[in-house]
Design a protein around this motif. Sequence first.
Motif, PDB file in Angstrom:
ATOM      1  N   LEU A 269     -34.483  47.242 -58.407  1.00  0.00           N
ATOM      2  CA  LEU A 269     -35.051  47.402 -59.666  1.00  0.00           C
ATOM      3  C   LEU A 269     -33.924  47.440 -60.857  1.00  0.00           C
ATOM      4  O   LEU A 269     -33.021  48.294 -60.664  1.00  0.00           O
ATOM      5  CB  LEU A 269     -35.925  48.286 -59.695  1.00  0.00           C
ATOM      6  N   ALA A 270     -34.001  46.766 -61.921  1.00  0.00           N
ATOM      7  CA  ALA A 270     -32.898  47.308 -62.903  1.00  0.00           C
ATOM      8  C   ALA A 270     -33.606  47.930 -63.968  1.00  0.00           C
ATOM      9  O   ALA A 270     -34.773  47.491 -64.574  1.00  0.00           O
ATOM     10  CB  ALA A 270     -32.711  45.588 -63.706  1.00  0.00           C
ATOM     11  N   LEU A 271     -33.258  49.220 -64.127  1.00  0.00           N
ATOM     12  CA  LEU A 271     -33.893  50.250 -65.135  1.00  0.00           C
ATOM     13  C   LEU A 271     -32.930  50.657 -65.933  1.00  0.00           C
ATOM     14  O   LEU A 271     -31.556  50.698 -65.851  1.00  0.00           O
ATOM     15  CB  LEU A 271     -34.248  51.234 -64.114  1.00  0.00           C
TER      16      LEU A 271
ATOM     17  N   PHE B  84     -29.736  54.583 -56.573  1.00  0.00           N
ATOM     18  CA  PHE B  84     -29.585  53.400 -57.682  1.00  0.00           C
ATOM     19  C   PHE B  84     -28.087  53.460 -57.851  1.00  0.00           C
ATOM     20  O   PHE B  84     -27.132  54.403 -57.525  1.00  0.00           O
ATOM     21  CB  PHE B  84     -30.152  54.060 -58.726  1.00  0.00           C
ATOM     22  N   THR B  85     -27.509  52.470 -58.456  1.00  0.00           N
ATOM     23  CA  THR B  85     -26.204  52.320 -58.876  1.00  0.00           C
ATOM     24  C   THR B  85     -26.007  52.150 -60.125  1.00  0.00           C
ATOM     25  O   THR B  85     -26.854  51.387 -60.890  1.00  0.00           O
ATOM     26  CB  THR B  85     -25.471  50.833 -58.115  1.00  0.00           C
ATOM     27  N   VAL B  86     -25.175  53.011 -60.952  1.00  0.00           N
ATOM     28  CA  VAL B  86     -24.884  52.865 -62.435  1.00  0.00           C
ATOM     29  C   VAL B  86     -24.223  51.139 -62.565  1.00  0.00           C
ATOM     30  O   VAL B  86     -23.020  51.044 -61.962  1.00  0.00           O
ATOM     31  CB  VAL B  86     -24.055  53.826 -63.014  1.00  0.00           C
ATOM     32  N   ALA B  87     -24.914  50.588 -63.599  1.00  0.00           N
ATOM     33  CA  ALA B  87     -24.642  49.272 -63.883  1.00  0.00           C
ATOM     34  C   ALA B  87     -23.769  49.316 -65.175  1.00  0.00           C
ATOM     35  O   ALA B  87     -23.336  48.487 -65.501  1.00  0.00           O
ATOM     36  CB  ALA B  87     -25.546  48.173 -63.797  1.00  0.00           C
ATOM     37  N   GLY B  88     -24.198  50.325 -65.924  1.00  0.00           N
ATOM     38  CA  GLY B  88     -23.262  50.508 -67.328  1.00  0.00           C
ATOM     39  C   GLY B  88     -23.970  51.789 -68.197  1.00  0.00           C
ATOM     40  O   GLY B  88     -24.928  52.295 -67.844  1.00  0.00           O
ATOM     41  N   LEU B  89     -22.997  52.351 -69.046  1.00  0.00           N
ATOM     42  CA  LEU B  89     -23.276  53.480 -69.915  1.00  0.00           C
ATOM     43  C   LEU B  89     -23.107  52.771 -71.483  1.00  0.00           C
ATOM     44  O   LEU B  89     -22.163  52.270 -71.787  1.00  0.00           O
ATOM     45  CB  LEU B  89     -22.340  54.401 -69.346  1.00  0.00           C
ATOM     46  N   GLN B  90     -24.092  53.300 -72.082  1.00  0.00           N
ATOM     47  CA  GLN B  90     -23.991  53.027 -73.695  1.00  0.00           C
ATOM     48  C   GLN B  90     -24.106  54.446 -74.391  1.00  0.00           C
ATOM     49  O   GLN B  90     -25.163  54.869 -74.325  1.00  0.00           O
ATOM     50  CB  GLN B  90     -24.792  51.908 -73.909  1.00  0.00           C
ATOM     51  N   MET B  91     -23.235  54.847 -75.238  1.00  0.00           N
ATOM     52  CA  MET B  91     -23.513  56.085 -75.800  1.00  0.00           C
ATOM     53  C   MET B  91     -24.311  55.813 -77.127  1.00  0.00           C
ATOM     54  O   MET B  91     -23.903  54.880 -78.090  1.00  0.00           O
ATOM     55  CB  MET B  91     -22.103  56.656 -76.192  1.00  0.00           C
ATOM     56  N   VAL B  92     -25.476  56.161 -77.287  1.00  0.00           N
ATOM     57  CA  VAL B  92     -26.142  56.025 -78.586  1.00  0.00           C
ATOM     58  C   VAL B  92     -25.823  57.023 -79.734  1.00  0.00           C
ATOM     59  O   VAL B  92     -25.654  56.743 -80.758  1.00  0.00           O
ATOM     60  CB  VAL B  92     -27.733  56.295 -78.151  1.00  0.00           C
ATOM     61  N   ARG B  93     -25.493  58.111 -79.298  1.00  0.00           N
ATOM     62  CA  ARG B  93     -25.090  59.325 -80.285  1.00  0.00           C
ATOM     63  C   ARG B  93     -24.421  60.381 -79.563  1.00  0.00           C
ATOM     64  O   ARG B  93     -24.740  60.958 -78.456  1.00  0.00           O
ATOM     65  CB  ARG B  93     -26.505  60.051 -80.644  1.00  0.00           C
ATOM     66  N   ALA B  94     -23.090  60.391 -80.012  1.00  0.00           N
ATOM     67  CA  ALA B  94     -22.164  61.223 -79.428  1.00  0.00           C
ATOM     68  C   ALA B  94     -22.249  62.653 -80.210  1.00  0.00           C
ATOM     69  O   ALA B  94     -22.888  62.829 -81.371  1.00  0.00           O
ATOM     70  CB  ALA B  94     -20.750  60.726 -79.820  1.00  0.00           C
ATOM     71  N   GLY B  95     -21.781  63.598 -79.598  1.00  0.00           N
ATOM     72  CA  GLY B  95     -21.751  64.935 -80.256  1.00  0.00           C
ATOM     73  C   GLY B  95     -20.549  65.809 -79.440  1.00  0.00           C
ATOM     74  O   GLY B  95     -20.315  65.465 -78.253  1.00  0.00           O
ATOM     75  N   GLY B  96     -20.245  66.993 -80.292  1.00  0.00           N
ATOM     76  CA  GLY B  96     -19.272  67.912 -79.736  1.00  0.00           C
ATOM     77  C   GLY B  96     -19.785  68.850 -78.661  1.00  0.00           C
ATOM     78  O   GLY B  96     -21.192  68.892 -78.556  1.00  0.00           O
TER      79      GLY B  96
ATOM     80  N   THR C 233     -29.173  51.051 -64.699  1.00  0.00           N
ATOM     81  CA  THR C 233     -29.202  51.257 -62.980  1.00  0.00           C
ATOM     82  C   THR C 233     -29.661  50.098 -62.381  1.00  0.00           C
ATOM     83  O   THR C 233     -30.431  49.370 -62.900  1.00  0.00           O
ATOM     84  CB  THR C 233     -29.923  52.553 -62.598  1.00  0.00           C
ATOM     85  N   VAL C 234     -29.293  49.729 -61.055  1.00  0.00           N
ATOM     86  CA  VAL C 234     -29.608  48.931 -60.331  1.00  0.00           C
ATOM     87  C   VAL C 234     -30.003  49.223 -58.968  1.00  0.00           C
ATOM     88  O   VAL C 234     -29.093  50.062 -58.493  1.00  0.00           O
ATOM     89  CB  VAL C 234     -29.031  47.386 -60.058  1.00  0.00           C
ATOM     90  N   GLY C 235     -31.189  49.375 -58.371  1.00  0.00           N
ATOM     91  CA  GLY C 235     -31.178  49.893 -56.796  1.00  0.00           C
ATOM     92  C   GLY C 235     -32.689  49.857 -56.335  1.00  0.00           C
ATOM     93  O   GLY C 235     -33.381  48.958 -57.039  1.00  0.00           O
ATOM     94  N   ARG C 236     -32.957  50.377 -55.097  1.00  0.00           N
ATOM     95  CA  ARG C 236     -34.432  50.185 -54.648  1.00  0.00           C
ATOM     96  C   ARG C 236     -34.981  51.458 -54.535  1.00  0.00           C
ATOM     97  O   ARG C 236     -35.776  51.592 -53.626  1.00  0.00           O
ATOM     98  CB  ARG C 236     -33.982  49.349 -53.038  1.00  0.00           C
ATOM     99  N   GLY C 237     -34.380  52.470 -55.006  1.00  0.00           N
ATOM    100  CA  GLY C 237     -34.906  53.857 -54.916  1.00  0.00           C
ATOM    101  C   GLY C 237     -36.228  53.989 -55.841  1.00  0.00           C
ATOM    102  O   GLY C 237     -36.843  52.962 -56.515  1.00  0.00           O
ATOM    103  N   ASP C 238     -36.941  55.053 -56.019  1.00  0.00           N
ATOM    104  CA  ASP C 238     -38.228  55.374 -56.678  1.00  0.00           C
ATOM    105  C   ASP C 238     -37.687  55.752 -58.025  1.00  0.00           C
ATOM    106  O   ASP C 238     -37.008  56.754 -58.418  1.00  0.00           O
ATOM    107  CB  ASP C 238     -39.120  56.591 -55.974  1.00  0.00           C
ATOM    108  N   PRO C 239     -38.149  55.123 -59.333  1.00  0.00           N
ATOM    109  CA  PRO C 239     -37.741  55.451 -60.762  1.00  0.00           C
ATOM    110  C   PRO C 239     -38.445  56.652 -60.848  1.00  0.00           C
ATOM    111  O   PRO C 239     -37.522  57.559 -61.837  1.00  0.00           O
ATOM    112  CB  PRO C 239     -38.369  54.219 -61.340  1.00  0.00           C
ATOM    113  N   GLY C 240     -39.514  57.113 -60.367  1.00  0.00           N
ATOM    114  CA  GLY C 240     -39.850  58.293 -60.909  1.00  0.00           C
ATOM    115  C   GLY C 240     -39.037  59.592 -60.392  1.00  0.00           C
ATOM    116  O   GLY C 240     -38.743  60.607 -61.148  1.00  0.00           O
ATOM    117  N   VAL C 241     -38.614  59.203 -59.140  1.00  0.00           N
ATOM    118  CA  VAL C 241     -37.841  60.254 -58.613  1.00  0.00           C
ATOM    119  C   VAL C 241     -36.504  60.435 -59.320  1.00  0.00           C
ATOM    120  O   VAL C 241     -36.030  61.595 -59.326  1.00  0.00           O
ATOM    121  CB  VAL C 241     -37.303  60.117 -56.975  1.00  0.00           C
TER     122      VAL C 241
END
Length: 238
Positions: free
Chosen positions: A159-161, A186-198, A209-217
């Motif tokens: 699943l691509a989430l 799941f494996t992390v496919a990418g990170l995108q910062m929406v809002r940064a902060g100190g 993420t991409v993987g075969r796990g349970d999204p709810g978990v």
Amino acid sequence: MALLTAGVLEPSGQGWLQVGEFGLAFLLSAAIGLEREIRQKAAGLRTYTTVGVGAALFTLVSKYGFSDVLHAGTIALDPSRVAAQIVSGVGFIGAGVIFVHRGSVQGLTTAATIWLAAAVGAAAAAGLPLLAILATAAYFVAAYAVRPLVHRLPAMRSLALTFRIAYEQRPGLLQELLEQCERGGFTVAGLQMVRAGGTGDVAEVLVSTVGRGDPGVLTARFADVAGVVACSRNYEDE
């Protein structure tokens, strides 16, 4: 003429039989639409009801709408000619609700259900009430019996989430999120910062993420990380 059968049908093809067929199409398509409305899907009660009764009307028009121009041995019309175009027409509607977001195809179930509603309406208007009712019943079986069963089976595909995570900025928090992702299957496919902060400020990041796990978990794992304020995912089984 063949359309006159024991007084059930009027010469125009507008009798109680047609009213009953049209009413059945309305009830069955509305039942499907109501279920989708309750689950707050992209298309709801009005859409499915309109598609169902529209398909029924086209079918009835195709069957009876040209009886006044028929002449034995001179003019013969195929009663399926208009009904056959319903499939093509509904295809355009279905294509409009399918889209791809970050590698995830969404809207397929909505498009397929719209297609089914049209088929149910056409079947009811074509004088096949049993098939129309069985098709509607099959939909509810798939929605409420088969769907939970599938969720209990081991995942057979990746699943691509994408998760949107709001958190209080602190050292090491992103690393903890990545570790929870791996532990959740799941494996992390990418990170995108929406809002940064100190440090201490609320920041937001999109984690693909991409993987075969349970999204709810995995959602729960992210939410349990100290400092995470909110976590939501863009993927939802339709």
